[in-house]
Design an enzyme around this catalytic site. Structure first.
Site, PDB file in Angstrom:
ATOM      1  N   ASP A   1       0.828  -1.209   0.000  1.00  0.00           N
ATOM      2  CA  ASP A   1       0.000   0.000   0.000  1.00  0.00           C
ATOM      3  C   ASP A   1       0.864   1.261   0.000  1.00  0.00           C
ATOM      4  OD1 ASP A   1       0.906  -0.167   2.607  1.00  0.00           O
ATOM      5  OD2 ASP A   1      -1.086  -0.120   3.531  1.00  0.00           O
ATOM      6  N   SER A   2       2.171   1.088   0.076  1.00  0.00           N
ATOM      7  CA  SER A   2       3.089   2.210  -0.123  1.00  0.00           C
ATOM      8  C   SER A   2       2.921   2.810  -1.517  1.00  0.00           C
ATOM      9  CB  SER A   2       4.543   1.761   0.078  1.00  0.00           C
ATOM     10  OG  SER A   2       4.825   0.593  -0.678  1.00  0.00           O
TER      11      SER A   2
ATOM     12  N   ASP B   1      -0.990  -6.134  -0.159  1.00  0.00           N
ATOM     13  CA  ASP B   1      -1.345  -5.510   1.116  1.00  0.00           C
ATOM     14  C   ASP B   1      -2.850  -5.306   1.222  1.00  0.00           C
ATOM     15  OD1 ASP B   1       1.157  -5.314   2.204  1.00  0.00           O
ATOM     16  OD2 ASP B   1       1.287  -3.138   2.109  1.00  0.00           O
TER      17      ASP B   1
ATOM     18  N   LYS C   1      -1.235  -9.497   2.843  1.00  0.00           N
ATOM     19  CA  LYS C   1      -0.471  -9.061   4.011  1.00  0.00           C
ATOM     20  C   LYS C   1      -1.305  -8.078   4.816  1.00  0.00           C
ATOM     21  CE  LYS C   1       3.111  -6.136   3.730  1.00  0.00           C
ATOM     22  NZ  LYS C   1       2.727  -5.042   4.663  1.00  0.00           N
TER      23      LYS C   1
ATOM     24  N   GLU D   1      -1.247  -5.711   8.725  1.00  0.00           N
ATOM     25  CA  GLU D   1      -0.419  -5.193   9.808  1.00  0.00           C
ATOM     26  C   GLU D   1      -1.035  -5.507  11.162  1.00  0.00           C
ATOM     27  OE1 GLU D   1       0.373  -1.053   9.261  1.00  0.00           O
ATOM     28  OE2 GLU D   1       1.037  -1.284   7.195  1.00  0.00           O
TER      29      GLU D   1
ATOM     30  N   GLU E   1       9.469  -4.419  10.397  1.00  0.00           N
ATOM     31  CA  GLU E   1       9.867  -3.129   9.834  1.00  0.00           C
ATOM     32  C   GLU E   1      10.420  -2.176  10.880  1.00  0.00           C
ATOM     33  OE1 GLU E   1       8.225   0.564   7.063  1.00  0.00           O
ATOM     34  OE2 GLU E   1       6.985  -1.220   7.362  1.00  0.00           O
TER      35      GLU E   1
END
Length: 286
Positions: A49-50, A88, A118, A120, A187
């Site tokens: 999602d970056s 993501d 993925k 978080e 991270e």
């Protein structure tokens, strides 16, 4: 692109079996061109999602919608054939409940054909990870500095710099591994903590700003190619393509203004003979 029948995609279980073995190579990919170039050389293509920040100029990853992730992931899947593609789950698509997370993850996998998602979070997401993996969705976890929580954290800063904090991150890692995730990203945490977590959990760890002791590494492609003006401390720039791109654009602009482009070799002459069928790609444009 055409897919060769003798090439098989790497799967999430194959990545899981790489624990303690050959390091896992991961790079982000947001579109077809980069996916095509990276595919032969990496184990995982991460549709992160970056992309909201790198491709769309957003300040954080928080505003990225699910539809945008799916569109970029479809492009990456079309242009690759070997690497495992992990997508993501964006902010707001999974936190509400395991059932909401399943609907979002199922949509991602059905509409893109990717091999895993993925998300978080550590202890707080353990139930959701177990719910997804128990229903056929491979999940990569993500602990440490979690960009989607930037507003709660107060910014993008390294985590675990003080030993008193370590137990919290270790608990997160153990919860992710115990919930059925096939791997996890660590991270921006202190190097000794990342190395310690890698030893403690039974699934591969993928470091970004973490430790060479992790089972693999991931970087944002545009960062490592030197395309972004400012990069985090943990990024090694393997090229300086921003300079090369700027030089190329300056040269193009100079030629256009001087009317030296297009020259004879880039234009079509008049032919006296009968019209012929155009060759494939003769009229293609960028």
């Amino acid at each position: 692109m055409s897919h060769q029948t003798d090439i098989k995609r790497i799967t999430a279980p194959e990545i899981a079996r790489r624990k303690g073995g050959e390091p896992i190579v991961v790079l982000t990919a947001y579109h077809a061109q980069s996916a095509r170039l990276l595919d032969p050389h990496v184990d995982i293509l991460m549709v992160g999602d970056s992309l909201g920040m790198v491709m769309h100029g957003l300040e954080t990853t928080v505003p990225v919608p699910l539809d945008l992730m799916i569109a970029h992931a479809q492009a990456v899947m079309r242009a690759s054939e070997r690497a495992l593609v992990v997508v993501d789950m964006p902010f707001g698509s999974y936190e509400e409940s395991p059932a909401v997370a399943f609907r979002s993850a199922a949509r991602i996998m059905k509409e893109t054909g990717c091999g895993a998602v993925k998300l978080e979070g550590g202890v707080s997401m353990a139930e959701t990870i177990a719910y997804l993996t128990g229903r056929g969705i491979p999940v990569m976890g993500h602990i440490g500095m979690t960009p989607q929580a930037v507003n709660q954290l107060g910014g993008f800063a390294a985590r675990g710099r003080h030993r008193a904090e370590w137990s919290r991150f270790e608990e997160d890692a153990i919860a992710v591994a115990g919930s059925g995730a096939f791997s996890m990203v660590i991270e921006a945490v202190a190097e000794p903590l990342a190395a310690r977590i890698t030893q403690e959990v039974r699934i591969p760890t993928i470091g970004i700003g973490a430790s060479a002791a992790c089972d693999g590494q991931v970087l944002v492609l545009e960062d490592m190619l030197g395309l972004t003006p400012r990069v985090p401390k943990f990024v090694k720039e393997y090229a300086q393509l921003r300079v090369a791109v700027e030089d190329a654009v300056k040269a193009y602009a100079r030629d256009v203004r001087a009317r030296t482009f297009p020259s004879e070799e880039h234009t079509y002459p008049v032919l006296d003979e009968a019209p012929r069928t155009a060759k494939k790609n003769e009229f293609s444009v960028g």
